[in-house]
Design an enzyme around this catalytic site. Structure first.
Site, short mmCIF file in Angstrom:
data_model
loop_
_atom_site.label_atom_id
_atom_site.label_comp_id
_atom_site.label_asym_id
_atom_site.label_seq_id
_atom_site.Cartn_x
_atom_site.Cartn_y
_atom_site.Cartn_z
N HIS A 106 0.84 -1.21 0.00
CA HIS A 106 0.00 0.00 0.00
C HIS A 106 0.87 1.25 0.00
O HIS A 106 2.02 1.23 0.42
CB HIS A 106 -0.93 0.03 1.22
CG HIS A 106 -0.20 -0.10 2.53
ND1 HIS A 106 0.22 -1.32 3.01
CD2 HIS A 106 0.19 0.83 3.43
CE1 HIS A 106 0.85 -1.13 4.16
NE2 HIS A 106 0.85 0.17 4.44
N HIS A 108 1.03 5.22 1.38
CA HIS A 108 0.47 6.22 2.30
C HIS A 108 0.46 7.56 1.57
O HIS A 108 1.46 7.93 0.95
CB HIS A 108 1.37 6.40 3.52
CG HIS A 108 1.43 5.23 4.43
ND1 HIS A 108 0.80 5.22 5.66
CD2 HIS A 108 2.05 4.02 4.33
CE1 HIS A 108 1.05 4.06 6.27
NE2 HIS A 108 1.80 3.32 5.48
#
Ligand code: AMP
Ligand code: ZN
Length: 144
Positions: A106, A108
């Site tokens: 992922h 941020h």
């Protein structure tokens, strides 16, 4: 190749809807949610992930990464506007040593303001002469 969903992965549970996070964006291949523990005081710390489960950037195919980064690009101006951020960090952690807590790749997106007290700059060191040149050469070689 990665798997579609992994049983014990909290981000996979967001994708299936078993756990319901604050979703800010989704399409066929990407989900973006608000981080439950945002860095700093501004609202809008967002996590952008492929819907399929891959642990790190090394495991994740280019196609999924491109789709994730396209979502990041779309989200940044929206988060900037909503949060009033003066700047944005896009950060992606791989491996425990790098601070990865959730093993589902992922990005941020972190809204930043001057003097907000978020420090990614601590413990920086001054490289010895030639270190950067040598490291750059070694990385270039590894890419061949
Ligand atoms: P990383 O350290 O890069 O693996 O980041 C994982 C992020 O997931 C952390 O910033 C956590 O705050 C966030 N996180 C963990 N659980 C949840 C949750 N239930 N909802 C939203 N964000 C979460
Ligand atoms: Zn997962």
């Amino acid at each position: 190749m990665g798997i579609i969903q992994k049983n014990d992965c909290i981000f996979c549970k967001f994708v299936t809807g078993e756990i319901k996070p604050a979703v800010v964006f989704k399409n066929e291949s990407v989900l973006a949610i608000l981080d439950i523990n945002p860095a700093g005081a501004l609202c809008g710390h967002t996590l952008v992930m492929p819907k399929k489960h891959f642990e790190t950037i090394e495991d994740c195919p280019e196609k999924e990464l491109k789709e994730a980064i396209a979502a990041v690009k779309k989200l940044v101006p929206a988060i900037k506007m909503v949060s009033g951020a003066e700047g944005i960090n896009v950060i992606q952690n791989n491996g425990q040593a790098a601070g990865q807590l959730v093993n589902h790749v992922h990005f941020h997106i972190i809204p930043r303001a001057r003097g907000d007290g978020i420090h990614f700059n601590e413990n920086r060191r001054k490289p010895r002469p030639m270190e950067l040149t040598e490291a750059a050469e070694a990385i270039k070689k590894a890419l061949e």
